[in-house]
Design a protein around this motif. Structure first.
Motif, PDB file in Angstrom:
ATOM      1  N   MET A 225      21.921 -93.310  24.554  1.00 29.33           N
ATOM      2  CA  MET A 225      22.948 -92.439  23.973  1.00 29.33           C
ATOM      3  C   MET A 225      24.231 -92.497  24.803  1.00 29.33           C
ATOM      4  SD  MET A 225      21.080 -88.933  22.886  1.00 29.33           S
ATOM      5  CE  MET A 225      19.837 -88.809  21.609  1.00 29.33           C
TER       6      MET A 225
ATOM      7  N   ASN B  18      20.086 -82.497  26.865  1.00 31.20           N
ATOM      8  CA  ASN B  18      21.452 -83.011  26.694  1.00 31.20           C
ATOM      9  C   ASN B  18      21.647 -83.781  25.387  1.00 31.20           C
ATOM     10  OD1 ASN B  18      19.951 -85.268  27.506  1.00 31.20           O
ATOM     11  ND2 ASN B  18      21.705 -86.201  28.503  1.00 31.20           N
ATOM     12  N   GLY B  19      20.659 -84.629  25.017  1.00 32.09           N
ATOM     13  CA  GLY B  19      20.802 -85.416  23.790  1.00 32.09           C
ATOM     14  C   GLY B  19      20.887 -84.521  22.571  1.00 32.09           C
ATOM     15  N   GLY B  20      20.033 -83.514  22.527  1.00 29.15           N
ATOM     16  CA  GLY B  20      20.023 -82.589  21.401  1.00 29.15           C
ATOM     17  C   GLY B  20      21.298 -81.767  21.344  1.00 29.15           C
TER      18      GLY B  20
ATOM     19  N   HIS C 266      21.912 -78.608  12.694  1.00 32.26           N
ATOM     20  CA  HIS C 266      21.616 -79.651  13.684  1.00 32.26           C
ATOM     21  C   HIS C 266      20.970 -79.073  14.937  1.00 32.26           C
ATOM     22  CE1 HIS C 266      23.847 -83.548  12.614  1.00 32.26           C
ATOM     23  NE2 HIS C 266      23.683 -82.868  11.508  1.00 32.26           N
ATOM     24  N   SER C 267      21.380 -77.844  15.306  1.00 31.56           N
ATOM     25  CA  SER C 267      20.905 -77.286  16.574  1.00 31.56           C
ATOM     26  C   SER C 267      19.403 -77.016  16.543  1.00 31.56           C
ATOM     27  CB  SER C 267      21.671 -76.005  16.930  1.00 31.56           C
ATOM     28  OG  SER C 267      21.181 -74.919  16.182  1.00 31.56           O
ATOM     29  N   GLN C 268      18.806 -77.078  15.367  1.00 30.83           N
ATOM     30  CA  GLN C 268      17.355 -76.915  15.302  1.00 30.83           C
ATOM     31  C   GLN C 268      16.620 -78.094  15.928  1.00 30.83           C
ATOM     32  OE1 GLN C 268      15.828 -74.737  11.631  1.00 30.83           O
ATOM     33  NE2 GLN C 268      17.511 -75.950  10.875  1.00 30.83           N
ATOM     34  N   PHE C 269      17.370 -79.184  16.183  1.00 30.53           N
ATOM     35  CA  PHE C 269      16.735 -80.353  16.792  1.00 30.53           C
ATOM     36  C   PHE C 269      17.135 -80.480  18.258  1.00 30.53           C
ATOM     37  CE2 PHE C 269      16.928 -80.951  12.288  1.00 30.53           C
ATOM     38  CZ  PHE C 269      15.630 -81.329  11.999  1.00 30.53           C
ATOM     39  N   LEU C 270      17.567 -79.363  18.822  1.00 27.50           N
ATOM     40  CA  LEU C 270      18.067 -79.337  20.190  1.00 27.50           C
ATOM     41  C   LEU C 270      17.097 -79.984  21.180  1.00 27.50           C
ATOM     42  CD1 LEU C 270      20.332 -78.168  22.061  1.00 27.50           C
ATOM     43  CD2 LEU C 270      18.858 -76.201  22.380  1.00 27.50           C
TER      44      LEU C 270
ATOM     45  N   LEU D 137      27.025 -84.864  27.033  1.00 23.79           N
ATOM     46  CA  LEU D 137      25.724 -85.484  27.343  1.00 23.79           C
ATOM     47  C   LEU D 137      25.274 -85.186  28.772  1.00 23.79           C
ATOM     48  CD1 LEU D 137      25.719 -88.937  25.515  1.00 23.79           C
ATOM     49  CD2 LEU D 137      23.973 -87.175  25.344  1.00 23.79           C
TER      50      LEU D 137
ATOM     51  N   GLU E 232      10.856 -74.730  16.534  1.00 20.67           N
ATOM     52  CA  GLU E 232      11.720 -73.976  15.631  1.00 20.67           C
ATOM     53  C   GLU E 232      10.933 -73.447  14.431  1.00 20.67           C
ATOM     54  OE1 GLU E 232      15.135 -73.456  15.870  1.00 20.67           O
ATOM     55  OE2 GLU E 232      15.518 -74.639  17.668  1.00 20.67           O
TER      56      GLU E 232
ATOM     57  N   SER F 113      11.930 -90.435  26.474  1.00 16.35           N
ATOM     58  CA  SER F 113      13.206 -89.852  26.065  1.00 16.35           C
ATOM     59  C   SER F 113      14.272 -89.991  27.139  1.00 16.35           C
ATOM     60  CB  SER F 113      13.022 -88.376  25.714  1.00 16.35           C
ATOM     61  OG  SER F 113      12.259 -88.248  24.553  1.00 16.35           O
TER      62      SER F 113
ATOM     63  N   ILE G 232      27.815 -82.798  17.072  1.00 16.36           N
ATOM     64  CA  ILE G 232      28.460 -83.939  16.404  1.00 16.36           C
ATOM     65  C   ILE G 232      29.170 -83.569  15.092  1.00 16.36           C
ATOM     66  CG2 ILE G 232      27.858 -86.059  15.129  1.00 16.36           C
ATOM     67  CD1 ILE G 232      26.342 -86.949  17.651  1.00 16.36           C
TER      68      ILE G 232
ATOM     69  N   GLY H  10      14.711 -82.142  20.587  1.00 14.47           N
ATOM     70  CA  GLY H  10      14.095 -83.384  20.105  1.00 14.47           C
ATOM     71  C   GLY H  10      14.031 -84.488  21.134  1.00 14.47           C
ATOM     72  N   SER H  11      15.095 -84.650  21.932  1.00  8.99           N
ATOM     73  CA  SER H  11      15.061 -85.714  22.938  1.00  8.99           C
ATOM     74  C   SER H  11      14.929 -85.111  24.332  1.00  8.99           C
ATOM     75  CB  SER H  11      16.313 -86.585  22.843  1.00  8.99           C
ATOM     76  OG  SER H  11      17.472 -85.783  22.949  1.00  8.99           O
TER      77      SER H  11
ATOM     78  N   ALA I  62      13.873 -90.109  18.809  1.00 10.01           N
ATOM     79  CA  ALA I  62      13.161 -89.288  19.791  1.00 10.01           C
ATOM     80  C   ALA I  62      12.293 -88.236  19.098  1.00 10.01           C
ATOM     81  CB  ALA I  62      14.164 -88.609  20.730  1.00 10.01           C
ATOM     82  N   VAL I  63      12.843 -87.605  18.055  1.00  8.23           N
ATOM     83  CA  VAL I  63      12.080 -86.595  17.323  1.00  8.23           C
ATOM     84  C   VAL I  63      10.858 -87.238  16.659  1.00  8.23           C
ATOM     85  CG1 VAL I  63      12.151 -84.992  15.371  1.00  8.23           C
ATOM     86  CG2 VAL I  63      14.062 -85.082  16.945  1.00  8.23           C
TER      87      VAL I  63
ATOM     88  N   TYR J  68      23.921 -83.959  19.890  1.00  3.88           N
ATOM     89  CA  TYR J  68      23.584 -84.116  18.471  1.00  3.88           C
ATOM     90  C   TYR J  68      23.998 -82.886  17.675  1.00  3.88           C
ATOM     91  CZ  TYR J  68      20.583 -84.400  14.330  1.00  3.88           C
ATOM     92  OH  TYR J  68      20.113 -84.409  13.050  1.00  3.88           O
TER      93      TYR J  68
ATOM     94  N   LEU K 196      10.190 -79.208  19.303  1.00  6.62           N
ATOM     95  CA  LEU K 196      11.381 -78.503  18.811  1.00  6.62           C
ATOM     96  C   LEU K 196      11.208 -76.987  18.887  1.00  6.62           C
ATOM     97  CD1 LEU K 196      12.272 -80.615  15.650  1.00  6.62           C
ATOM     98  CD2 LEU K 196      13.364 -80.697  17.872  1.00  6.62           C
TER      99      LEU K 196
ATOM    100  N   GLN L 288      18.666 -89.696  18.384  1.00  7.41           N
ATOM    101  CA  GLN L 288      18.071 -88.353  18.406  1.00  7.41           C
ATOM    102  C   GLN L 288      16.878 -88.318  17.449  1.00  7.41           C
ATOM    103  OE1 GLN L 288      18.688 -85.797  20.297  1.00  7.41           O
ATOM    104  NE2 GLN L 288      17.687 -84.086  19.260  1.00  7.41           N
TER     105      GLN L 288
ATOM    106  N   LEU M  48      31.910 -86.872  23.473  1.00  8.60           N
ATOM    107  CA  LEU M  48      30.467 -87.160  23.485  1.00  8.60           C
ATOM    108  C   LEU M  48      29.945 -87.232  24.924  1.00  8.60           C
ATOM    109  CD1 LEU M  48      30.153 -89.818  20.653  1.00  8.60           C
ATOM    110  CD2 LEU M  48      29.256 -87.484  20.626  1.00  8.60           C
TER     111      LEU M  48
END
Lengths: 306, 269
Positions: B125, A34-36, A19-23, A63, B24, B118, A42, A25-26, B144-145, A39, B22, B141, A59
């Motif tokens: 969220m 914070n959103g990532g 999941h942390s690969q989408f850190l 955030l 990554e 975002s 979770i 994303g937002s 957003a991606v 996420y 991202l 999330q 949660l």
């Protein structure tokens, strides 16, 4: 329920790493990652807090503002997992302690990640791949992609585990000498490779002819005396000897570039790089510098300088 | 390009857009993005070559904090599409590289728009966090991606909608001095990326490493891997010697402080 200890399995921790690969994303201007961050946690929070109120508190706790280098977030995630696990099992871990660990680690770690990953590993792997790719070799991109992601995933997993096992004790190590050494070592190697890349890949070729001197007889190939057909071509190639033998023409032309190369090859490229550095320090936007260089390239070509 | 190829190009563009934020898997790096577009459109080696030359330019472009760097994703995707649609082959690489730069700037503004959107998303969220609803946080999330993916996928689809004959006509109407000049500019513009990186990393102790690297690179027999090995060894040696010097210095001081060696010699006399 209370006497049964909840612990995160390896699979849970792997899930968090994934999941942390989408850190980012937002990524937003208000609280950045914070959103990532929420996420990423979770999968673990779901296991630790089956009670809805606890889940809601967790949660909200995660955030808040967070920002660091996306890969160096992994050791912080590891420590946070250890703390959340203790908290879920009834240990008196205050919210402030978790916040403190996050904030305390994100600054110094971001300072490590940028020079190591963005300025050393990626330019080196990128240049390696690109130098193969420019001649159309598909191994270039493949090599870059595979090596980069092996290094990256290995790093994410290993440092997250390190953080998880060391718990909050790691905060001391992280600010200590080792990390600083890694950063400095990366900068040294990075600068070495940058010097090499500037020489190899910034191409400037000044075409104006500085001098044109006749070569004495016997120093050049006398085309009129060669035999006809393939035999003549063969003879010419033997005499030319890959540029080490006779000259192709009666004159020796020296361009401005030849003169510059005698000082040190790549001098013009080096000076251009220093000019760009100076402009960047003067807060000139890199985009304007790039556009400026294209304009100069076109104009100088029109005037016969480049 | 047929319909399936176009869809695949848009998929690649989507991946590049996601990765642009991202950072990554690095699908947004020109080396990867241009190669993939070349692969799905049937011009693999052309895409690989464009990716290589754009990668050199995009070397120093990195997302750092809230700092703005030109956007490699849109530059790579759009210039690869133009190169393939233009049908000029290898000779079109210089022009495609030149076109990529303004696109990198355009991509920057698109990123800023999505990052602003975002901000609203994390507020949504927040409201789900109050209810303890983790599922909806996951969903948002992902939204957003995906927005970041669409940031590149939509311009890519728009470019594909332009008939390739129009792209071809526009490119061939460019005079040769302009395309040649842009190729020359492309060779020089690489310096900007390096300058950005050097400005970030340079300190007094690392400049000698830069000078050695520059001088050694003129030896063409040294491959990039060989140069990397030399650079790594030099850095390791420097750090190791620094440790030794620190320890050795202190032990020497201790020795001369007691004066034992000198005392022994005098005693022998």
């Amino acid at each position: 329920m209370a006497d049964k200890k909840i612990s995160l399995t390896k699979a849970d921790r792997f899930n968090v790493m994934w999941h942390s690969q989408f850190l980012q994303g937002s990524w937003n201007y208000e609280r950045m990652q914070n959103g990532g961050w929420a996420y990423s946690l979770i999968p673990a929070l779901r296991k630790l807090y089956s009670n809805k109120d606890d889940m809601s508190a967790a949660l909200q706790r995660h955030l808040v503002f967070f920002n660091t280098h996306p890969y160096l977030a992994s050791p912080i995630i590891g420590v946070t997992l250890a703390l959340e696990e203790d908290k879920a099992n009834g240990a008196p871990v205050e919210d402030e302690a978790i916040q403190g660990v996050k904030v305390g680690m994100m600054g110094p770690l971001a300072g490590v990640g940028d020079p190591v990953f963005w300025y050393t590993v990626r330019p080196i792997l990128g240049a390696l791949g690109a130098s193969m790719a420019i001649s159309g070799n598909v191994m270039g991109p493949i090599l870059f992609f595979v090596l980069w992601n092996l290094i990256r995933i290995g790093f994410l997993w290993y440092t997250q585990e390190l953080g998880y096992k060391a718990g909050s004790a790691i905060t001391k190590d992280m600010s200590g000498g080792l990390l600083q050494k890694v950063t400095r070592g990366a900068s040294m190697m990075g600068m070495f490779v940058l010097g090499a890349l500037i020489e190899r890949w910034v191409s400037i070729n000044f075409v104006p002819v500085v001098s044109k001197t006749p070569i004495q007889k016997g120093g050049y190939i006398e085309w009129s005396k060669l035999p006809d057909g393939a035999a003549g071509i063969k003879q010419a190639l033997i005499q030319y000897n890959n540029g080490n033998g006779l000259s192709l023409t009666k004159y020796k032309t020296t361009t401005l570039q030849n003169n510059l190369d005698q000082l040190i090859p790549g001098l013009a490229a080096l000076l251009l790089t220093f000019l760009c550095m100076w402009l960047l320090k003067k807060k000139v936007s890199p985009i304007w510098i790039i556009i400026g260089i294209f304009v100069v390239g076109v104009l100088f070509h029109l005037w016969g300088i480049l | 390009m047929n319909a399936i190829q176009m869809i695949l190009v848009v998929v690649v563009a989507f991946l590049a857009g996601m990765e642009g934020i991202l950072d990554e898997w690095e699908f947004h790096q020109p080396l990867v993005a241009c190669t993939l577009i070349g692969l799905v459109s049937g011009h693999l080696s052309l895409g690989v070559m464009l990716g290589g030359s754009l990668q050199m330019i995009a070397m120093g472009w990195a997302n750092i904090g809230a700092a703005v760097a030109p956007d490699a994703a849109l530059a790579a995707v759009a210039s690869a599409i133009i190169l393939v649609q233009g049908g000029q082959g290898v000779s079109g690489i210089g022009t495609a590289t030149g076109i990529a730069i303004p696109l990198a700037v355009a991509g920057l503004f698109l990123t800023m728009i999505v990052r602003t959107i975002s901000t609203a998303i994390v507020h949504i969220m927040d409201s789900y966090a109050k209810k303890g609803n983790w599922r909806m946080i996951n969903v948002w999330q992902w939204i957003a991606v995906c927005l970041q993916g669409l940031r590149i996928a939509i311009p890519a689809a728009a470019l594909l909608a332009i008939p390739s004959s129009a792209v071809r006509a526009a490119l061939s109407s460019m005079p040769s001095w302009l395309t040649e000049g842009m190729t020359i500019g492309g060779g020089m513009v690489v310096a900007v990326g390096y300058a950005m990186v050097i400005n970030m990393m340079a300190s007094r102790e690392v400049w000698p490493f830069f000078a050695i690297g520059f001088a050694l690179a003129a030896i063409n027999d040294l491959t990039l891997i060989a140069l990397g090995a030399i650079g790594l060894s030099l850095a390791l040696m420097y750090l190791a010697l620094e440790d030794k010097a620190g320890k050795g210095g202190s032990s020497n001081n201790a020795a001369s402080g007691t004066g034992d060696p000198l005392g022994d010699i005098i005693d022998d006399y």
